[in-house]
Structures are given as C-alpha cells and as structure tokens.
Design an enzyme around this catalytic site. Structure first.
Site, PDB file in Angstrom:
ATOM      1  N   HIS A  21      -1.668  -1.386  -0.121  1.00 25.93           N
ATOM      2  CA  HIS A  21      -2.716  -2.091   0.651  1.00 25.93           C
ATOM      3  C   HIS A  21      -2.254  -3.486   1.094  1.00 25.93           C
ATOM      4  CE1 HIS A  21      -6.017   0.854   0.370  1.00 25.93           C
ATOM      5  NE2 HIS A  21      -5.331   1.239  -0.686  1.00 25.93           N
ATOM      6  N   THR A  22      -0.953  -3.658   1.157  1.00 27.63           N
ATOM      7  CA  THR A  22      -0.400  -4.905   1.686  1.00 27.63           C
ATOM      8  C   THR A  22      -0.105  -4.759   3.185  1.00 27.63           C
ATOM      9  OG1 THR A  22       1.727  -4.080   0.917  1.00 27.63           O
ATOM     10  CG2 THR A  22       0.643  -5.730  -0.461  1.00 27.63           C
ATOM     11  N   ASP A 158       3.078   4.004   6.690  1.00 30.60           N
ATOM     12  CA  ASP A 158       3.423   5.424   6.682  1.00 30.60           C
ATOM     13  C   ASP A 158       4.193   5.803   7.937  1.00 30.60           C
ATOM     14  OD1 ASP A 158       1.787   5.223   4.521  1.00 30.60           O
ATOM     15  OD2 ASP A 158       0.142   6.395   5.374  1.00 30.60           O
TER      16      ASP A 158
HETATM   17  C1  GLA Z   1      -2.417   4.715   3.129  1.00 28.30           C
HETATM   18  C2  GLA Z   1      -2.353   4.059   4.494  1.00 28.30           C
HETATM   19  C3  GLA Z   1      -1.266   2.989   4.523  1.00 28.30           C
HETATM   20  C4  GLA Z   1      -1.396   2.021   3.362  1.00 28.30           C
HETATM   21  C5  GLA Z   1      -1.596   2.760   2.048  1.00 28.30           C
HETATM   22  C6  GLA Z   1      -1.916   1.848   0.897  1.00 28.30           C
HETATM   23  O1  GLA Z   1      -1.256   5.424   2.877  1.00 28.30           O
HETATM   24  O2  GLA Z   1      -2.075   5.020   5.482  1.00 28.30           O
HETATM   25  O3  GLA Z   1      -1.291   2.317   5.762  1.00 28.30           O
HETATM   26  O4  GLA Z   1      -2.421   1.099   3.592  1.00 28.30           O
HETATM   27  O5  GLA Z   1      -2.627   3.730   2.123  1.00 28.30           O
HETATM   28  O6  GLA Z   1      -0.826   1.045   0.601  1.00 28.30           O
END
Ligand code: GLA
Length: 352
Positions: A21-22, A158
């Site tokens: 969540h960064t 991602d």
């Molecule tokens: C999901 C989201 C990413 C990221 C993660 C948490 O995978 O798609 O963008 O925010 O959660 O790190």
C-alpha cells in the site's frame, strides 16, 4: 480478406516481497516475477467483437468491442482492447479479436492475475500493430484499465512488475517517478508463496476504504507522498485514528523497503527477514489488512524456520511470502502445511 496472423505474449504473476500500500502513497515497492504466468494468443477478426477463452474458466465470452464492464472474467480483456483502441496500438483493437488465455496464475490470490491479463493483451496488440510503446507506458496504460474501466483504485506496482520484472530478481521500484532497478534475490534462500486459503477480491471495498483513509491523511498533511513523511510527525498529528494509523504504516513501510533492498544488496538475509516480520506486524496493527488465519500462517512459517514472513498483496486474504533457506525448504513446507490444512503452496521466487 487475407488471413491475419495471431500475436502472442506472456506475462508472469508477481509476488511483492515488501512495500504494501505504498504504491499510491509516493513510496517504494519490491515485487518479483513468479514462474506462474499466462500466455495469450490474439487473433484479429472483423465482426467488432472480442471473444475470450481461458483454461481457467468454463465459458467463453463473446462481447461487443465497446461493451462496458459487467463483472465477467473477460472484463480485463475487453478493457485492454478498448484502451489499445484509444491509443491506436493496432487495427485489431477496432475490428475485433479472439483472445485465448492459458494461465496458471491462481485467480483471486493477490498474485496479479488481472494485471497480467491486461498487460499481455496490450503487449499482443502492440506487437500485432507494430506500435512503438515502451513497457513502462504499457504498465501505465494497464493501470488506467484497472482504475477507469474496472473501477479498481489500485496503484502501479502490479502493472510495472508484470510488464517489466524478470525471474530471479526483484524490482526496486520508486512509484513516484517509476524509476527502478533490479535487485538479486538471495542465493541460498527461496521467497516461498503460500496461499492462505482465504480468497479476496480487490473490488470488495476494503481496498478502496483504505485508500480513502490514506487520502484523508494526505489532505491533512498537504502531500501526496505519505510515505516520505517523518513517522514522529505522523505519530504526533491531530488526526483521526484510522488515517493516522494508515499513514504511520506508510512511513514506516517505506523505511522497511529501503532496509530490505540494502539487506538484499549486501547479502544480509537476517536483516531482510526482520524487515519482512516487522512489515507484517505493521500491516496487521496499523494498516489493519490482515486476518487471524493469515496471522497464524505467518507465525507458523516463522516458528518452523523461515527467516521472515509476511502477508503480501492487497490484503484481507490471499497469500503470504516467506524467506526460507533452500536447504530446509521441503521439510519446512511439510510442517507448515500440516498445521494449516486450508493453506497451499503456490510458487517460489528464487535466484537464477
Ligand atoms: C494490490 C494493488 C497494488 C498495491 C497492493 C498493495 O495488489 O493492485 O497496486 O496497492 O495491492 O501493496
């Protein structure tokens, strides 16, 4: 009309080693490509439709090319085709295409199956049309499909990971400016990915709720880069409990990512393990994105000999990642799974 040749592309699943969540809070992440992945074959057609088939879903979908998202598994494909049409990547994004997917990335496990599908479709259309577009641009395009077409308010991690990461290395990515470099995975340890048995969906609302709490903290501090604030300043701030805790996670997680990168670069696996363990505690207590069965699995992973373990991905279910010595990996896995019948082995990121 002459027969048009299929285009193919590949995208891996990814595991995030640390930095949760960064990626929408101005911080760093450290994802690695997995060996599970997906291949697609895209064949142009002329009837203005997108046909989608996958080994993971029983029913094929045939949809008008301008169809809105409707919750079907093929939504990421249709969204990617529309984005490619907007960008003028290929004629097939206007005329229609058949997309055949072969994937072994488990769906709903937090291993970026959706990002991989979107990136693979965009890359196949890029190659079909001979368009010049960088992989970083493809990652940004893929994020737009998630945010705007699928209405998933995710960050960029991602998409960058599945568009650019190479097996055997992790990608130290600064999500502020997308600068990135490859970091070698530990030589004699594996980053093992276990599914907790709890399935999750980013669209279920809790991810969006966390993002709103982070937005409240951003508004309070007058910055988009929550991760760069001083934890002491956040701790002292007169802010409601939830946004303060989320911001505190972000600032401390940023420091742990930097520590983990330094640990990997200097071959200090113990320090990497400490950062992973502390990250889990922060996700559990400050970001409040874990669940009791996941905490239990992480605890067992460490008790049975992992140098570090943590929840990975968006949270509220999905997978954990554990750093485990290769020499004892098999026995470790047996002991952990014996105590957690709902958990399952998925994959491992290892140095090549
Ligand atoms: C999901 C989201 C990413 C990221 C993660 C948490 O995978 O798609 O963008 O925010 O959660 O790190």
């Amino acid at each position: 009309m002459p027969e048009r040749k299929p285009a193919t592309s590949h995208a891996p699943g990814r595991v995030n080693l640390i930095g949760e969540h960064t990626d929408y809070n101005g911080g760093m992440v450290l994802p690695a490509a997995l060996s599970v992945g997906l291949e697609i074959t895209l064949t142009p057609r002329d009837d203005g439709r997108v046909e989608a088939m996958s080994n993971q879903f029983d029913t094929a979908s045939v949809r008008p090319i301008d169809d809105g998202a409707n919750g079907d598994w093929s939504d990421p494909i249709v969204g990617a085709v529309q984005e490619a049409a907007r960008l003028g990547l290929s004629e097939a994004a206007h005329s229609g295409c058949t997309v055949e997917v072969h994937s072994d990335i488990p769906v709903g496990a937090g291993l970026s199956s959706s990002a991989a599908l979107i990136v693979a479709v965009l890359k196949a259309l890029r190659s079909d049309g001979g368009a010049e577009r960088s992989d970083v641009d493809i990652a940004k395009d893929a994020r737009r499909v998630e945010n705007d077409y699928l209405d998933v308010p995710c960050g960029i991690m991602d998409q960058m990971a599945v568009a650019l990461a190479r097996p055997g290395t992790a990608m130290a990515l600064d999500t502020r400016d997308l600068s990135h470099r490859l970091v070698q995975l530990p030589r004699d340890h594996a980053m093992v990915v276990l599914h907790s048995g709890v399935t999750r969906k980013l669209t279920e609302g809790r991810y969006a709720e966390r993002k709103e709490e982070c937005d409240a903290a951003k508004a309070h501090f007058g910055t988009d880069d929550l991760c760069l604030l001083d934890p002491d300043v956040v701790q002292e701030a007169e802010l409601a409990d939830a946004p303060r805790k989320r911001a505190l996670h972000c600032t401390t997680e940023q420091r742990r990512v930097l520590a983990a990168i330094a640990a990997m670069e200097s071959g200090n696996v113990e320090a990497l393990g400490v950062a992973m363990n502390e990250s889990h505690v922060s996700m559990r207590d400050l970001f409040e994105m874990s669940l009791p069965p996941i905490d239990a699995l992480v605890a067992t992973a460490v008790a049975e000999g992992a140098v570090g373990a943590r929840l990975t991905g968006g949270g509220f279910g999905g997978c954990i990642v554990a750093c485990v010595a290769e020499s004892g990996r098999e026995g470790w896995l047996e002991r952990v799974l014996a105590q957690h019948p709902d958990a399952g082995y998925i994959d491992a990121a290892v140095a090549t």
